[in-house]
Scaffold this active site. Structure first.
Site, short mmCIF file in Angstrom:
data_model
loop_
_atom_site.label_atom_id
_atom_site.label_comp_id
_atom_site.label_asym_id
_atom_site.label_seq_id
_atom_site.Cartn_x
_atom_site.Cartn_y
_atom_site.Cartn_z
N ASN A 18 1.00 -1.38 0.05
CA ASN A 18 -0.17 0.04 -0.05
C ASN A 18 0.97 0.87 0.35
O ASN A 18 1.37 2.03 0.71
CB ASN A 18 -0.80 -0.12 1.37
N LYS A 20 0.03 3.81 -0.62
CA LYS A 20 -0.10 5.38 0.21
C LYS A 20 -0.10 6.69 -0.36
O LYS A 20 0.21 6.19 -1.86
CB LYS A 20 0.05 6.41 1.69
N HIS A 103 -9.62 1.51 5.20
CA HIS A 103 -8.13 1.41 5.79
C HIS A 103 -8.44 2.51 7.12
O HIS A 103 -9.03 3.23 6.86
CB HIS A 103 -7.28 2.23 4.51
N GLU A 105 -7.08 4.79 7.82
CA GLU A 105 -6.68 6.12 7.82
C GLU A 105 -7.90 7.01 7.18
O GLU A 105 -8.22 7.90 7.37
CB GLU A 105 -5.17 6.53 6.99
N GLU A 174 -5.26 -4.64 10.39
CA GLU A 174 -4.39 -4.22 10.81
C GLU A 174 -4.55 -3.16 11.55
O GLU A 174 -5.58 -2.08 11.98
CB GLU A 174 -4.84 -2.98 9.45
N GLY A 180 2.15 2.10 10.92
CA GLY A 180 3.49 3.30 10.98
C GLY A 180 4.14 3.33 12.14
O GLY A 180 4.96 4.66 12.28
N SER A 218 3.68 -2.17 10.35
CA SER A 218 4.95 -2.19 10.45
C SER A 218 5.79 -3.62 10.37
O SER A 218 6.34 -3.60 11.02
CB SER A 218 5.12 -2.29 11.97
N GLY A 239 2.73 -0.87 4.46
CA GLY A 239 3.16 0.09 3.65
C GLY A 239 3.84 1.27 3.58
O GLY A 239 4.95 0.62 2.26
N GLY A 240 5.08 1.46 4.53
CA GLY A 240 6.85 2.01 4.35
C GLY A 240 7.04 1.10 3.95
O GLY A 240 8.22 1.57 3.29
P1 13P Z 1 3.05 -0.08 7.77
O1 13P Z 1 3.32 -0.66 7.17
O2 13P Z 1 3.55 2.01 7.27
O3 13P Z 1 2.95 0.16 9.44
O4 13P Z 1 2.03 0.45 7.06
C1 13P Z 1 0.72 -0.33 7.21
C2 13P Z 1 -0.36 -0.23 6.44
O5 13P Z 1 -1.67 0.72 6.48
C3 13P Z 1 -0.74 -0.87 4.67
O6 13P Z 1 -1.96 -0.25 4.75
#
Ligand code: 13P
Length: 262
Positions: A18, A20, A103, A105, A174, A180, A218, A239-240
Site C-alpha cells: 500500500n 499510500k 483502511h 486512515e 491492521e 506506521g 509495521s 505500507g512503508g
Molecule cells: P506500515 O507498514 O507503514 O505500518 O503501514 C501499514 C498499512 O497501513 C498498510 O495498509
C-alpha cells in the site's frame, strides 16, 4: 450484488504493498521495474495499491508480469455527481485486481463508517475487483479490552451486506496502533485476532478454504517471517516497507508457500 466473479476465491498467500500518498513518476518506474525483474517463487501472489493518478503508469509497467495492480479506495456509489470520487468501474478499466476499502486512515481521516466500507466492498465485487477490507482496533480500544467487539462490528457490517459473496473478498487485520509506528503486533497477538476473524466469517457462512486474511502494521523484513509463520496469517499488507524494492521483496520472500487449506 451482481454476479460478476472476482478473480480468485481460494485461500492463498498474498503480499500487497500500500503505497499510500507516496511516489512520483520516476520513483514509481524504478520501484516497479525492480519488482518485475526480481525472481520469486510462484507460491506467493503480489499486488501493489498505487495512488489513482499512477494507475495507468503502473498498469503499463506491470503488463505481462504476475504482479497485480490495485487501488487504495473506491466510491460506494456506481456513478453520478460525486466530485473527487473514483468508481470501481473506473478501476476495472485500468485492470485493477484489488482495491483497499476501509483502511484505518480513511476511517479516521474521512469518517468512513462500517456501512460505507461494506458498500464499497460490494461495489468492487460488482465490478469483478477483489476488495481488501481492512479492520483493526485503536490502541485505546485494545487497552480497554474492546478489540474483539470492535473488530466484530467492523466485520459484521461487511459480512451481513455481502452474504454469500463474502468469500470473494480478502480481509486485512491492521491494528491502528501498529500502522506506521515501527511496532508491529506480536505474532501471537496477530494470530489471535486472525483466528477470531476467521471464526466470525465462518459463522456467517464463509467457507474457510476461500478466506485470505492479511496482517498489516509495521511489517518489515525483520518481522515478516515470524508473522507469516502463524497458521492463521496468509500474508501481509505492507505500507512503508513496500516503497523500497529490496525490503518489499524480502517480505515477499518470507511469505509461506502454502497449498489452500482450511
Ligand atoms: P506500515 O507498514 O507503514 O505500518 O503501514 C501499514 C498499512 O497501513 C498498510 O495498509
Amino acid at each position: 450484488m451482481q454476479g460478476t466473479a472476482a478473480d480468485a476465491t481460494a485461500r492463498r498467500t498474498l503480499v500487497v504493498g500500500n503505497w499510500k500518498m507516496h511516489g512520483d513518476l520516476q520513483a514509481n518506474r524504478s520501484l516497479l521495474q525492480a519488482l518485475v525483474a526480481a525472481p520469486r517463487s510462484a507460491g506467493c501472489e503480489i499486488g501493489v495499491c498505487v495512488p489513482f493518478p499512477y494507475l495507468a503508469q503502473a498498469r503499463e509497467l506491470l503488463a505481462g508480469s504476475a504482479i497485480a495492480l490495485g487501488a487504495q479506495d473506491c466510491s460506494m456509489h456506481q456513478q453520478g455527481a460525486y466530485t473527487g470520487e473514483v468508481s470501481a468501474r473506473m478501476l476495472r478499466e485500468f485492470d485493477c485486481r484489488y482495491v483497499l476499502v476501509g483502511h484505518s486512515e480513511r476511517r479516521a481521516l474521512h469518517g468512513e463508517a462500517d456501512a460505507m466500507v461494506a458498500a464499497k466492498a460490494e461495489r468492487a465485487l460488482d465490478c469483478g475487483i477483489t476488495p481488501i477490507v481492512c479492520v483493526g482496533e485503536t490502541g485505546a480500544q485494545r487497552e480497554a479490552g474492546e478489540t474483539d467487539a470492535v473488530i466484530g462490528m467492523q466485520l459484521d457490517a461487511v459480512l451481513n451486506l455481502l452474504g454469500s459473496h463474502a468469500s470473494r473478498m480478502v480481509l486485512a487485520y491492521e491494528p491502528v496502533w501498529a500502522i506506521g509506528s515501527g511496532r508491529s503486533a506480536s505474532a501471537a497477538q496477530a494470530q489471535q485476532v486472525h483466528a477470531l476473524i476467521r471464526s466470525r466469517a465462518v459463522h456467517h457462512g464463509v467457507d474457510p478454504r476461500e478466506l485470505t486474511i492479511l496482517y498489516g502494521g509495521s511489517v518489515n523484513p525483520g518481522n515478516a517471517g515470524e508473522l507469516f509463520g502463524q497458521d492463521a496469517i496468509d500474508g501481509g499488507l505492507v505500507g512503508g516497507a513496500s516503497l523500497k524494492a529490496a525490503d518489499f521483496l524480502a517480505i515477499v520472500a518470507a511469505a509461506p508457500s502454502r497449498s489452500p487449506t482450511a
